[in-house]
Design a protein around this motif. Structure first.
Motif, short mmCIF file in Angstrom:
data_model
loop_
_atom_site.label_atom_id
_atom_site.label_comp_id
_atom_site.label_asym_id
_atom_site.label_seq_id
_atom_site.Cartn_x
_atom_site.Cartn_y
_atom_site.Cartn_z
N VAL A 88 0.05 -4.24 -46.72
CA VAL A 88 1.44 -3.78 -46.58
C VAL A 88 1.47 -2.38 -45.99
N ALA A 89 0.57 -1.51 -46.47
CA ALA A 89 0.53 -0.14 -45.95
C ALA A 89 0.17 -0.14 -44.47
N LEU A 90 -0.81 -0.96 -44.09
CA LEU A 90 -1.19 -1.04 -42.68
C LEU A 90 -0.06 -1.60 -41.83
N GLU A 91 0.62 -2.60 -42.35
CA GLU A 91 1.76 -3.16 -41.60
C GLU A 91 2.85 -2.10 -41.41
N ASN A 92 3.11 -1.31 -42.46
CA ASN A 92 4.12 -0.24 -42.35
C ASN A 92 3.70 0.78 -41.30
N ILE A 93 2.43 1.15 -41.29
CA ILE A 93 1.94 2.10 -40.29
C ILE A 93 2.10 1.53 -38.89
N LEU A 94 1.73 0.25 -38.73
CA LEU A 94 1.85 -0.37 -37.41
C LEU A 94 3.30 -0.45 -36.95
N VAL A 95 4.19 -0.79 -37.86
CA VAL A 95 5.61 -0.86 -37.51
C VAL A 95 6.11 0.51 -37.08
N THR A 96 5.71 1.53 -37.84
CA THR A 96 6.13 2.89 -37.51
C THR A 96 5.59 3.30 -36.15
N LEU A 97 4.31 3.01 -35.89
CA LEU A 97 3.72 3.34 -34.59
C LEU A 97 4.41 2.61 -33.45
N LEU A 98 4.70 1.34 -33.66
CA LEU A 98 5.39 0.56 -32.61
C LEU A 98 6.79 1.09 -32.37
N GLN A 99 7.48 1.49 -33.43
CA GLN A 99 8.82 2.05 -33.26
C GLN A 99 8.76 3.37 -32.50
N GLU A 100 7.79 4.22 -32.86
CA GLU A 100 7.65 5.48 -32.15
C GLU A 100 7.30 5.24 -30.68
N HIS A 101 6.39 4.30 -30.48
CA HIS A 101 6.00 3.96 -29.11
C HIS A 101 7.21 3.45 -28.33
N SER A 102 8.00 2.63 -28.96
CA SER A 102 9.20 2.09 -28.32
C SER A 102 10.20 3.21 -28.03
N LEU A 103 10.38 4.12 -28.96
CA LEU A 103 11.29 5.25 -28.74
C LEU A 103 10.81 6.13 -27.60
N ILE A 104 9.52 6.36 -27.55
CA ILE A 104 8.96 7.18 -26.47
C ILE A 104 9.19 6.50 -25.13
N LYS A 105 8.96 5.19 -25.07
CA LYS A 105 9.15 4.45 -23.82
C LYS A 105 10.62 4.49 -23.40
N HIS A 106 11.53 4.32 -24.35
CA HIS A 106 12.95 4.38 -24.02
C HIS A 106 13.34 5.77 -23.54
N GLN A 107 12.78 6.80 -24.19
CA GLN A 107 13.07 8.18 -23.77
C GLN A 107 12.55 8.42 -22.36
N GLU A 108 11.35 7.91 -22.08
CA GLU A 108 10.80 8.08 -20.73
C GLU A 108 11.65 7.37 -19.70
N LEU A 109 12.12 6.15 -20.04
CA LEU A 109 12.96 5.41 -19.10
C LEU A 109 14.27 6.16 -18.87
N ARG A 110 14.86 6.72 -19.92
CA ARG A 110 16.09 7.48 -19.75
C ARG A 110 15.86 8.71 -18.87
N ASP A 111 14.75 9.35 -19.12
CA ASP A 111 14.43 10.53 -18.33
C ASP A 111 14.22 10.16 -16.87
N LEU A 112 13.60 9.02 -16.63
CA LEU A 112 13.36 8.59 -15.26
C LEU A 112 14.66 8.21 -14.55
N THR A 113 15.58 7.67 -15.27
CA THR A 113 16.84 7.26 -14.63
C THR A 113 17.73 8.45 -14.31
N LYS A 114 17.47 9.61 -14.88
CA LYS A 114 18.26 10.81 -14.60
C LYS A 114 17.99 11.34 -13.18
N TYR A 115 16.79 11.14 -12.75
CA TYR A 115 16.40 11.68 -11.46
C TYR A 115 16.66 10.69 -10.35
N SER A 116 16.96 11.21 -9.17
CA SER A 116 17.06 10.37 -7.97
C SER A 116 15.64 10.23 -7.44
#
Length: 125
Positions: A88-116
């Motif tokens: 359960v602890a490992l699953e929680n860590i993995l979920v947290t890492l995946l969420q952070e990874h997903s947030l980072i990817k979304h942030q990068e995509l938003r940042d990329l869409t700001k620029y021409s």
């Protein structure tokens, strides 16, 4: 066995004299019977005591086996619970890492869409 034969022969020989009171030969078989009976009782007592001790020891051994079995089962249950908690602890860590990874990817995509496209080349260079 020979002793019994001797006593029986002695008894048979002494029974021929009816006028004399019973003496030594009649007492001897009774004494031999008493010795045999006492010895037999002692042997039976020893046998029953051994049987009782064996029963007690086998009960104790059975109880020890049950206790050891219970300890083994409890140990397995604790190990299983510990493994479940780890999982359960490992699953929680993995979920947290995946969420952070997903947030980072979304942030990068938003940042990329700001620029021409021209600004992206300039920012990269």
């Amino acid at each position: 066995m020979l002793l019994w034969v001797f006593f029986l022969v002695t008894l048979a020989l002494s029974s021929g004299s009816h006028g004399s009171p019973p003496s030594q030969p009649l007492r001897m078989p009774r004494y031999a019977d008493a010795i045999f009976t006492n010895s037999y009782r002692k042997v039976l007592g020893q046998l029953s005591a051994r049987k009782l001790l064996q029963d007690i020891m086998s009960r104790q051994q059975g109880e020890r086996n049950q206790e050891q079995g219970a300890k083994v089962r409890l140990g397995r249950q604790v190990d299983s619970m510990w493994a479940d908690q780890k999982q359960v602890a490992l699953e929680n860590i993995l979920v947290t890492l995946l969420q952070e990874h997903s947030l980072i990817k979304h942030q990068e995509l938003r940042d990329l869409t700001k620029y021409s496209p021209g600004e992206m080349q300039a920012a990269a260079g």
